[in-house]
Scaffold this motif. Structure first.
Motif, short mmCIF file in Angstrom:
data_model
loop_
_atom_site.label_atom_id
_atom_site.label_comp_id
_atom_site.label_asym_id
_atom_site.label_seq_id
_atom_site.Cartn_x
_atom_site.Cartn_y
_atom_site.Cartn_z
N GLN A 73 0.73 -0.84 -0.02
CA GLN A 73 -0.06 0.08 -0.08
C GLN A 73 0.79 0.74 0.53
O GLN A 73 1.67 1.41 1.08
N ASN A 74 0.96 1.98 -0.62
CA ASN A 74 1.07 3.58 -0.90
C ASN A 74 1.22 3.83 -0.40
O ASN A 74 -0.02 4.45 0.23
N GLU A 75 1.66 5.02 0.16
CA GLU A 75 1.35 6.55 1.32
C GLU A 75 -0.29 7.49 0.37
O GLU A 75 -0.62 7.82 1.77
N PHE A 76 -0.35 6.76 -0.72
CA PHE A 76 -1.24 7.68 -1.26
C PHE A 76 -2.36 6.60 -0.86
O PHE A 76 -3.36 7.13 -0.75
N MET A 77 -2.64 5.87 -1.00
CA MET A 77 -3.49 4.41 -0.70
C MET A 77 -3.51 4.83 0.73
O MET A 77 -4.88 4.85 1.11
N PHE A 78 -2.45 5.03 1.75
CA PHE A 78 -2.91 4.33 2.58
C PHE A 78 -3.46 5.33 3.71
O PHE A 78 -4.37 6.03 4.20
N GLU A 79 -2.93 7.16 2.40
CA GLU A 79 -3.69 8.52 3.54
C GLU A 79 -5.41 8.47 3.01
O GLU A 79 -6.07 8.95 3.38
N MET A 80 -5.80 7.78 1.80
CA MET A 80 -7.07 7.49 1.11
C MET A 80 -7.93 6.91 2.24
O MET A 80 -8.83 6.85 2.26
N ASN A 81 -7.48 5.82 2.21
CA ASN A 81 -7.95 4.63 3.43
C ASN A 81 -7.90 5.51 4.66
O ASN A 81 -8.79 5.02 5.32
N LEU A 82 -7.48 6.53 4.97
CA LEU A 82 -7.88 6.79 6.17
C LEU A 82 -8.78 7.60 6.18
O LEU A 82 -9.67 7.99 7.12
N SER A 83 -8.79 8.34 5.52
CA SER A 83 -10.52 9.39 4.99
C SER A 83 -11.81 8.65 5.65
O SER A 83 -12.24 9.23 6.08
#
Length: 192
Positions: A55-65
């Motif tokens: 999971q790249n940083e951007f996917m992880f960040e979106m998952n936090l949403s």
């Protein structure tokens, strides 16, 4: 003449001694107040979420949403909340996710007041999110008029959630019951 005098006040400096020394050397007089003098006690909750392999940083960040709704339910007490995001794009995508998850609780005269203010917003996506869902976003890419309007709408208690970048924390004091810091990484020159 008189030596220069400085008065500095901050609620966020953890190293007030260093700042005092920088301003006035070892002769500087300063006062440091702790949590015991706050009129309202702060409650801090720290939550960590696992970043899955691949999971790249951007996917992880979106998952936090998608985790924020539960945090709002558990700690928000249906009160105005600021969600700090690490980029302009993240403020908009997080706000869109929350719009799908949350019910707009603004009714009656407050809704009329919110509609009147929101009708003046120039950004069509922001206007739709505020009017239809009672959530909004704030970042430096918005025109100044829209930033001021969304600040006014939030200050009046007419938005459940305002997603924002750290730009909002610079010189704007908004009455939030809860603050969520979505990510500890920040975008700088287009990279995390």
């Amino acid at each position: 003449g008189c030596p220069a005098r400085y008065v500095g006040v901050s609620a966020t400096f953890p190293n007030v001694e260093d700042i005092a020394f920088w301003l006035g050397g070892s002769e500087c007089v300063f006062f440091k107040f702790g949590e015991e003098v706050r009129p309202v006690k702060l409650r801090r909750v720290v939550m960590g979420f696992y970043r899955y392999e691949g999971q790249n940083e951007f996917m992880f960040e979106m998952n936090l949403s998608y985790k924020i709704e539960k945090i709002l339910q558990d700690y928000g007490e249906s009160m105005p909340t600021l969600v700090f995001c690490n980029s302009r794009k993240s403020t908009m995508s997080t706000c869109t996710v929350l719009a799908k998850q949350l019910r707009n609780m603004i009714m009656g005269e407050k809704r009329n007041q919110m509609m009147s203010l929101a009708s003046r917003l120039g950004d069509p996506k922001l206007k739709m999110l505020v009017i239809e869902h009672g959530v909004g976003y704030h970042h430096a890419g918005l025109v100044m008029e829209d930033r001021r309007l969304v600040e006014e709408i939030f200050s009046a208690g007419l938005l459940a959630v305002l997603t924002c970048t750290s730009t909002l924390a610079m010189g704007v004091n908004l009455p939030a019951h809860m603050v969520v810091i979505k990510s500890t990484k920040q975008m700088v020159a287009g990279a995390l």
